[in-house]
Design an enzyme around this catalytic site. Structure first.
Site, PDB file in Angstrom:
ATOM      1  N   ASN A   9       4.712  -5.248  -8.092  1.00 51.59           N
ATOM      2  CA  ASN A   9       5.997  -5.434  -7.858  1.00 51.59           C
ATOM      3  C   ASN A   9       6.433  -6.661  -6.713  1.00 51.59           C
ATOM      4  O   ASN A   9       6.167  -5.976  -5.525  1.00 51.59           O
ATOM      5  CB  ASN A   9       6.690  -3.926  -7.460  1.00 51.59           C
ATOM      6  CG  ASN A   9       7.999  -3.932  -6.771  1.00 51.59           C
ATOM      7  OD1 ASN A   9       8.893  -5.063  -7.198  1.00 51.59           O
ATOM      8  ND2 ASN A   9       8.550  -2.786  -6.406  1.00 51.59           N
ATOM      9  N   LYS A  11       9.020  -7.501  -5.700  1.00 51.95           N
ATOM     10  CA  LYS A  11      10.110  -7.235  -4.615  1.00 51.95           C
ATOM     11  C   LYS A  11      10.963  -8.582  -4.512  1.00 51.95           C
ATOM     12  O   LYS A  11      10.764  -9.445  -5.539  1.00 51.95           O
ATOM     13  CB  LYS A  11       9.913  -6.545  -3.473  1.00 51.95           C
ATOM     14  CG  LYS A  11       8.952  -5.376  -3.562  1.00 51.95           C
ATOM     15  CD  LYS A  11       8.760  -4.397  -2.380  1.00 51.95           C
ATOM     16  CE  LYS A  11       7.913  -3.202  -2.997  1.00 51.95           C
ATOM     17  NZ  LYS A  11       7.836  -2.355  -1.834  1.00 51.95           N
ATOM     18  N   HIS A  94      13.398   2.564  -7.936  1.00 53.64           N
ATOM     19  CA  HIS A  94      12.462   2.448  -7.042  1.00 53.64           C
ATOM     20  C   HIS A  94      13.361   2.909  -5.586  1.00 53.64           C
ATOM     21  O   HIS A  94      14.623   2.794  -5.572  1.00 53.64           O
ATOM     22  CB  HIS A  94      12.230   0.820  -6.772  1.00 53.64           C
ATOM     23  CG  HIS A  94      10.952   0.481  -5.829  1.00 53.64           C
ATOM     24  ND1 HIS A  94      11.393   0.582  -4.563  1.00 53.64           N
ATOM     25  CD2 HIS A  94       9.865   0.348  -6.027  1.00 53.64           C
ATOM     26  CE1 HIS A  94      10.218   0.207  -3.764  1.00 53.64           C
ATOM     27  NE2 HIS A  94       9.142   0.221  -4.562  1.00 53.64           N
ATOM     28  N   GLU A  96      13.513   1.702  -2.905  1.00 46.53           N
ATOM     29  CA  GLU A  96      14.376   0.793  -2.066  1.00 46.53           C
ATOM     30  C   GLU A  96      15.545   0.650  -2.547  1.00 46.53           C
ATOM     31  O   GLU A  96      16.810   0.328  -1.873  1.00 46.53           O
ATOM     32  CB  GLU A  96      13.714  -0.487  -1.890  1.00 46.53           C
ATOM     33  CG  GLU A  96      12.422  -0.539  -0.986  1.00 46.53           C
ATOM     34  CD  GLU A  96      11.262  -1.474  -1.322  1.00 46.53           C
ATOM     35  OE1 GLU A  96      11.389  -2.341  -2.138  1.00 46.53           O
ATOM     36  OE2 GLU A  96      10.211  -1.130  -0.825  1.00 46.53           O
ATOM     37  N   GLU A 164       5.470   7.251  -5.724  1.00 52.66           N
ATOM     38  CA  GLU A 164       5.304   6.408  -4.587  1.00 52.66           C
ATOM     39  C   GLU A 164       5.967   6.986  -3.369  1.00 52.66           C
ATOM     40  O   GLU A 164       7.149   6.953  -3.066  1.00 52.66           O
ATOM     41  CB  GLU A 164       6.238   4.933  -4.771  1.00 52.66           C
ATOM     42  CG  GLU A 164       5.815   4.106  -5.892  1.00 52.66           C
ATOM     43  CD  GLU A 164       6.185   2.760  -5.790  1.00 52.66           C
ATOM     44  OE1 GLU A 164       5.283   1.819  -5.792  1.00 52.66           O
ATOM     45  OE2 GLU A 164       7.303   2.493  -5.536  1.00 52.66           O
ATOM     46  N   GLY A 170       4.875   0.108   2.115  1.00 43.77           N
ATOM     47  CA  GLY A 170       4.738  -1.215   3.129  1.00 43.77           C
ATOM     48  C   GLY A 170       4.568  -0.782   4.455  1.00 43.77           C
ATOM     49  O   GLY A 170       4.737  -1.471   5.345  1.00 43.77           O
ATOM     50  N   SER A 210       1.195   0.905  -0.436  1.00 48.82           N
ATOM     51  CA  SER A 210      -0.162   0.559   0.442  1.00 48.82           C
ATOM     52  C   SER A 210      -1.280   0.428  -0.283  1.00 48.82           C
ATOM     53  O   SER A 210      -2.357   0.544   0.415  1.00 48.82           O
ATOM     54  CB  SER A 210      -0.173   1.186   1.797  1.00 48.82           C
ATOM     55  OG  SER A 210       0.967   1.152   2.496  1.00 48.82           O
TER      56      SER A 210
HETATM   57  P1  13P Z   1       3.648  -1.865  -0.961  1.00 49.02           P
HETATM   58  O1  13P Z   1       2.343  -1.895  -2.073  1.00 49.02           O
HETATM   59  O2  13P Z   1       3.812  -3.024  -0.290  1.00 49.02           O
HETATM   60  O3  13P Z   1       3.476  -0.669  -0.043  1.00 49.02           O
HETATM   61  O4  13P Z   1       4.703  -1.356  -1.842  1.00 49.02           O
HETATM   62  C1  13P Z   1       4.495  -0.344  -2.890  1.00 49.02           C
HETATM   63  C2  13P Z   1       5.826  -0.316  -3.811  1.00 49.02           C
HETATM   64  O5  13P Z   1       6.839   0.032  -3.166  1.00 49.02           O
HETATM   65  C3  13P Z   1       5.591  -0.916  -5.046  1.00 49.02           C
HETATM   66  O6  13P Z   1       6.645  -0.680  -5.838  1.00 49.02           O
END
Ligand code: 13P
Length: 264
Positions: A9, A11, A94, A96, A164, A170, A210
C-alpha cells in the site's frame, strides 16, 4: 491451500515518474518468484502507467480506495467501474480513511458491495486502536468492524481481509507474530460463524502494521497468517522483493512451485 499474498500500500507517496521507477525495480527483482501473489497499490494517478508496465509481469495491480457510486456528479471521486478497468484488487476501509475521512462501517459496507458488483477483489482492513487494545477490547472491535462491513454481503473466498492494528501502523512497533496470529485466528472464527467453515478456510487474512523485510518471516510462518499488507517498506523495491522471497521460502520449504498457482 491458501496462496500467500504480499501487498504494497503505497499510500500518498510517489509521483507518476517515481511509481514507474519503483514498479520497474520490483518487476525486475520478482521475475521468477512464483507461488506468492504480489500486489502493488499505487496512488490512483499512477495506475494507468503502472498497469502498462505490469503487462508481462506476475505482479498485480490494486487501488487504495474508491467511491461506491458508479458514475455521476461526484467531483474528485473515482468509481468502481474506473478501478475495475485497470485493477484486480482494491483496499477498502483502511484505518486512515476511517480516521481522516470519516468512513463509517456503513460507508465501508456500501463500498464493499460496489467492489464485489464489478468483480474487484477487496482487501478489507480492520483493526483496533491502542486504547482499545490496552483495555482488552480487540475482539469486540474487530467483530463489530466485520459485522458492519460485511452486513448483507455474500462473502466468498475472493474476499481478503487485512488485520491492521492501528497502534502498529507506521509506528515501527509491529504486533508480535503470536499476537497477530491469535487475532487473525479469531477473525477467521468470526467468518466461519457469519458464513461457513469452508469460506473461513478459503479467505486470506493478512497482517499489516510496521512489516518489513526484517520481521516478515515472523508473521508468514504463523498458521493463520496468509501474508502482509505493507506500507512504508513497500516503497523500497529491495524490501518488497525480499518480503516476497522470504514468504515463498517459508510457504514452500522443499519444492517451490515453478509457475503461479492461480490462473488470473
Ligand atoms: P506501515 O507498514 O507503514 O506500518 O503501514 C501499514 C499499512 O497501513 C498498510 O496498509
Amino acid at each position: 491451500m491458501r496462496i500467500p499474498l504480499i501487498a504494497g500500500n503505497w499510500k500518498m507517496n510517489t509521483t507518476v515518474g517515481e511509481a514507474v521507477e519503483l514498479v520497474n525495480e520490483i518487476c525486475q527483482g520478482l521475475g521468477g518468484v512464483v507461488g506468492v501473489d504480489k500486489v502493488v497499490c499505487p496512488p490512483f494517478i499512477s495506475l494507468a502507467a503502472v498497469k502498462e508496465l505490469l503487462k508481462e509481469s506476475s505482479v498485480r495491480l490494486g487501488a487504495q480506495n474508491l467511491y461506491f457510486e458508479e458514475k455521476g456528479a461526484y467531483t474528485g471521486e473515482i468509481s468502481p467501474l474506473m478501478v475495475a478497468d485497470l485493477c484486480e484488487f482494491v483496499i477498502i476501509g483502511h484505518s486512515e480513511r476511517r480516521q481522516y475521512f470519516d468512513e463509517s462501517g456503513e460507508i465501508v459496507n456500501k463500498k464493499l458491495r460496489a467492489v464485489l458488483k464489478v468483480g474487484l477483489k477487496p482487501i478489507l482492513c480492520i483493526g483496533e486502536k491502542l486504547e482499545e487494545n490496552e483495555v482488552g477490547r480487540t475482539e469486540e472491535v474487530v467483530t463489530e468492524q466485520l459485522r458492519s462491513s460485511l452486513d448483507g454481503i455474500d462473502c466468498s473466498g475472493a474476499m481478503i481481509i487485512a488485520y491492521e492494528p492501528i497502534w502498529a501502523i507506521g509506528t515501527g512497533k509491529a504486533a508480535t507474530g503470536r499476537q497477530a496470529n491469535e487475532t487473525i485466528g479469531l477473525i477467521r472464527g468470526k467468518i466461519a460463524k457469519l458464513y461457513s467453515e469452508e469460506i473461513a478456510r478459503e479467505v486470506r487474512i493478512l497482517y499489516g502494521g510496521s512489516v518489513t523485510a526484517d520481521n516478515i518471516a515472523e508473521f508468514v510462518e504463523q498458521f493463520e497468517i496468509d501474508g502482509a499488507l505493507v506500507g512504508g517498506a513497500s516503497l523500497k523495491a529491495g524490501q518488497f522483493i525480499s518480503m516476497v522471497k522470504q514468504t515463498q521460502e517459508i510457504f514452500y520449504p522443499t519444492n517451490p512451485p515453478t509457475k503461479d498457482l492461480v490462473e488470473w
